[in-house]
Structure formats: C-alpha cells, structure tokens
Design a protein around this motif. Sequence first.
Motif, PDB file in Angstrom:
ATOM      1  N   GLU A  62       0.793  -1.161  -0.089  1.00 35.24           N
ATOM      2  CA  GLU A  62      -0.012  -0.022  -0.080  1.00 35.24           C
ATOM      3  C   GLU A  62       1.018   1.140   0.023  1.00 35.24           C
ATOM      4  O   GLU A  62       0.653   2.066  -0.870  1.00 35.24           O
ATOM      5  N   ARG A  72      -5.195   5.775  -5.306  1.00 39.44           N
ATOM      6  CA  ARG A  72      -6.036   5.090  -4.100  1.00 39.44           C
ATOM      7  C   ARG A  72      -5.411   3.676  -4.097  1.00 39.44           C
ATOM      8  O   ARG A  72      -5.174   2.881  -5.196  1.00 39.44           O
ATOM      9  N   THR A  74      -5.869   0.306  -1.644  1.00 38.11           N
ATOM     10  CA  THR A  74      -6.737  -0.501  -0.394  1.00 38.11           C
ATOM     11  C   THR A  74      -6.236  -1.946  -0.133  1.00 38.11           C
ATOM     12  O   THR A  74      -5.872  -2.625  -1.280  1.00 38.11           O
ATOM     13  N   PRO A  89     -14.017  -4.117  -1.435  1.00 37.28           N
ATOM     14  CA  PRO A  89     -13.582  -3.198  -2.358  1.00 37.28           C
ATOM     15  C   PRO A  89     -13.317  -3.753  -3.771  1.00 37.28           C
ATOM     16  O   PRO A  89     -13.246  -2.988  -4.719  1.00 37.28           O
TER      17      PRO A  89
END
Length: 152
Positions: A62, A72, A74, A89
């Motif tokens: 990450e 982004r 996750t 997600p």
Amino acid sequence: MPSRVPDGHRRGWIVPIGGAENKENDRRILERFVRVSGAAEGDIVVIRPTASRVHETGARYEQVFSDIGAARVTVMDFDTRRDCQEEGPSGASRQLSGIFFTGGNQLRLPRRCWAARRVAKLIRLRNAQGVTVGGTSAGASHPLRAHDRLGR
C-alpha cells in the motif's frame, strides 16, 4: 477460458512478478504495474491472501504503490473462506484499475480462498473489462490461474 471482453472495452494487463522484487531501490516492475493500472488515477486493491502470514505485507505494498503515485490503494485480507465470499472493495461497483496479489505459501491459497470461485470469476471479469491483475512470488501465479482455469 478467459472472460469475454465486453464491447467497448480492452482486456487489462496481467503482470506476474517473480519473488523478492526490489521494493526499495529498484521499483521498475512495480512502477510498471502502477503505470498500466492507471498511474495517478489508479485505484488498486492489494490482496493479501492467506498465503502471506506476514500481516505487514499488504501495508507495505500500500505504501509502495502510493509512493509510486497510485491515487488510491486499499488492502484486503483474505484470511477465511467468508472473506473470499464478500465482495468488499473489489466489488463490481468500484472503478478499480488494478488488483495485486502478494506472495507467500502457495499451498494455503487454494484451501481457503480459491475454493471460493466467486472471487476468481470476479477477477477474470474485471480483467476482461480492462483492470490490470498482477502479483509477486506465489501471488504471481494466481492471476494466471484465475484467468485460465478457475472461471470455467
């Protein structure tokens, strides 16, 4: 058999990476993964399957992907079969650009997570819609297996 590419889409990249890639000084292959996953607009999910007993692995990727420039990142942990059955997600509503598998003990993956074919089918579908799928070490073989075998 790979998922059919929908009209107007282009299949995403599959990026298998060997083990012990350099996350600190020579990130070329990881930079390439981020680049083909949308770069500054990239939305990447790091899947830390049961294969990796080191819980910091997901957080490390990450940080690396964020440092490289992904918008982004996750981390999803798949520690139980139930984790594999929930969309989380990686669900169809999220505009993902990349899915990345960490490495670990390859034998632990099929027993817990890949028995949940739903995740493999979703990954194949998302790749057919243009999402890049990659992984390192043991995780490098799972994008290929999910792509070639599990959705049949």
